[in-house]
Design an enzyme around this catalytic site. Structure first.
Site, short mmCIF file in Angstrom:
data_model
loop_
_atom_site.label_atom_id
_atom_site.label_comp_id
_atom_site.label_asym_id
_atom_site.label_seq_id
_atom_site.Cartn_x
_atom_site.Cartn_y
_atom_site.Cartn_z
N ASP A 9 0.82 -1.14 -0.02
CA ASP A 9 0.08 0.07 0.08
C ASP A 9 0.89 1.36 0.09
O ASP A 9 2.03 1.24 0.19
CB ASP A 9 -0.85 -0.10 1.33
CG ASP A 9 -1.84 1.15 1.22
OD1 ASP A 9 -2.47 1.55 0.04
OD2 ASP A 9 -2.30 1.66 2.22
N SER A 10 0.28 2.57 -0.24
CA SER A 10 1.02 3.71 -0.19
C SER A 10 1.26 4.01 1.25
O SER A 10 2.33 4.74 1.64
CB SER A 10 0.16 4.97 -0.75
OG SER A 10 -1.01 4.81 -0.06
N TYR A 41 -1.19 8.63 -2.76
CA TYR A 41 -1.20 8.15 -4.36
C TYR A 41 -2.28 8.55 -5.10
O TYR A 41 -2.27 8.71 -6.18
CB TYR A 41 -1.36 6.45 -4.22
CG TYR A 41 0.10 5.41 -4.09
CD1 TYR A 41 1.11 6.36 -3.88
CD2 TYR A 41 0.00 4.29 -4.36
CE1 TYR A 41 2.37 5.48 -3.79
CE2 TYR A 41 1.15 3.51 -4.26
CZ TYR A 41 2.41 4.14 -4.09
OH TYR A 41 3.10 3.53 -4.08
N GLY A 42 -3.12 9.09 -4.28
CA GLY A 42 -4.73 9.74 -5.13
C GLY A 42 -4.03 10.90 -5.73
O GLY A 42 -4.90 11.46 -6.57
N CYS A 73 -4.30 -1.20 -2.21
CA CYS A 73 -4.45 0.14 -2.44
C CYS A 73 -5.37 0.42 -3.66
O CYS A 73 -4.89 -0.23 -4.65
CB CYS A 73 -3.39 0.72 -2.89
SG CYS A 73 -3.13 2.75 -3.29
N ASN A 74 -6.50 1.00 -3.37
CA ASN A 74 -7.42 1.09 -4.60
C ASN A 74 -6.84 1.97 -5.87
O ASN A 74 -7.08 1.90 -6.99
CB ASN A 74 -8.63 1.66 -4.21
CG ASN A 74 -9.55 0.92 -3.49
OD1 ASN A 74 -10.50 0.07 -3.73
ND2 ASN A 74 -9.41 0.93 -2.18
N GLU A 151 -3.57 8.47 8.57
CA GLU A 151 -1.96 8.33 8.58
C GLU A 151 -1.61 8.92 10.14
O GLU A 151 -1.01 8.36 10.78
CB GLU A 151 -1.16 9.06 7.65
CG GLU A 151 -1.19 8.38 6.38
CD GLU A 151 -0.28 6.87 6.24
OE1 GLU A 151 0.71 6.87 7.09
OE2 GLU A 151 -0.68 5.81 5.61
N CYS A 183 -11.04 3.35 -0.30
CA CYS A 183 -9.60 3.47 0.11
C CYS A 183 -9.37 2.71 1.08
O CYS A 183 -10.23 2.73 2.12
CB CYS A 183 -9.33 4.89 0.32
SG CYS A 183 -7.46 5.38 0.57
N THR A 184 -8.30 1.78 1.22
CA THR A 184 -7.92 0.79 2.22
C THR A 184 -7.64 1.68 3.35
O THR A 184 -7.57 1.18 4.68
CB THR A 184 -7.12 -0.11 1.88
OG1 THR A 184 -5.80 0.57 1.57
CG2 THR A 184 -7.58 -1.03 1.17
N HIS A 185 -7.31 2.81 3.56
CA HIS A 185 -7.13 3.92 4.68
C HIS A 185 -8.39 3.95 5.36
O HIS A 185 -8.15 4.33 6.69
CB HIS A 185 -6.44 5.17 4.31
CG HIS A 185 -5.02 5.15 3.93
ND1 HIS A 185 -4.27 4.70 2.73
CD2 HIS A 185 -3.99 5.66 4.89
CE1 HIS A 185 -2.94 4.87 3.02
NE2 HIS A 185 -2.83 5.45 4.06
#
Length: 262
Positions: A9-10, A41-42, A73-74, A151, A183-185
């Site tokens: 992932d990012s 990343y977006g 990560c989408n 984050e 988003c996996t976040h």
């Protein structure tokens, strides 16, 4: 048994996928790789995202002799899977926003996709909506700020609930009853998002489905009883003590900052 499962992932968002994978495949070594040097990343251009991700993931997968790669990560999944599959001989699994189950479960026929701007604007996302949610009104809400808030939470910093309220305001003032965490976040902020939106709104993500797919592809073969399961994390920029503690709490016993050539 092959090498570790490589989850990529990012940032810390892929931990929401790691939890499901580790639960289903508890006897597998897992290497969690995150490219925090280029987060979020977006906001990256498509070519910049593709080039950086492919180089990083292919290099680490080969060094680790990984048994499978999970792109958790989408934003990356919508772009890098074809090139990764071309360069790697092992299975590569990506993340798909849970639009199909959202369309199946909504009662108001009004759903929302909450994701990064990159995911929201990709043609791939529109194709998913056309194929699986044609009978629904689908509101698209793109936010990179939520990634950074997640984050911060992982780094043991305060979460600004007022900012989350502002970002989610379009959902609060609507008939939306189902929200896709694209988003996996964002599952990392599930508690805060639920607090803002209320219990009546269903929140969906893809973590469990990804873990089921990984289990199907590599099976449940376990390590020898004499071998401890190794959970290791690698990152591309130095991290603070708060995030190191979070990774430790998730069970990661080995942490390393990778030297990535430009």
């Amino acid at each position: 048994m092959g090498g570790p499962i490589l989850i990529f992932d990012s940032g810390i968002g892929g931990l929401s996928v790691f939890e499901h994978v580790h639960k289903k495949l508890s006897q597998h070594d897992i290497y969690y790789l995150f490219d925090n040097a280029r987060l979020p990343y977006g906001d990256l251009s498509e070519q910049e995202l593709i080039d950086g991700c492919v180089k990083l993931v292919v290099t680490q997968a080969k060094q680790l002799n990984a048994s499978i790669v999970v792109v958790a990560c989408n934003s990356a999944s919508t772009l890098v899977l074809p090139e990764l599959r071309k360069q790697l001989s092992i299975p590569v699994v990506g993340v798909v926003p849970a639009i199909k189950p959202a369309a199946q479960q909504t009662t108001s026929q009004h759903i929302a996709l909450l994701a990064t701007p990159g995911t929201v604007n990709r043609a791939y996302t529109q194709e998913l909506i056309t194929e699986f949610a044609g009978g629904c009104q689908v509101d698209l809400i793109g936010s990179s700020e939520l990634v950074l808030i997640a984050e911060d939470k992982a780094g043991r910093k305060c979460v600004d609930i007022k900012k989350i309220e502002q970002i989610l305001q379009p959902i609060r003032n609507s008939s939306i009853d189902t929200v896709v965490l694209g988003c996996t976040h964002f599952p990392f902020l599930r508690q805060e998002i639920a607090q803002v939106l209320g219990a009546k709104i269903l929140l969906l993500d893809s973590g469990s489905a990804i873990a089921t797919r990984v289990l199907f592809l590599i099976g449940s073969q376990s390590k020898s009883q004499n071998c401890d399961v190794i959970l290791k994390a690698g990152y591309t920029a130095e991290i603070g003590d708060g995030l190191k503690q979070t990774l430790t709490d998730y069970g990661f016993t080995q942490l390393e900052c990778l030297s990535i050539a430009s």
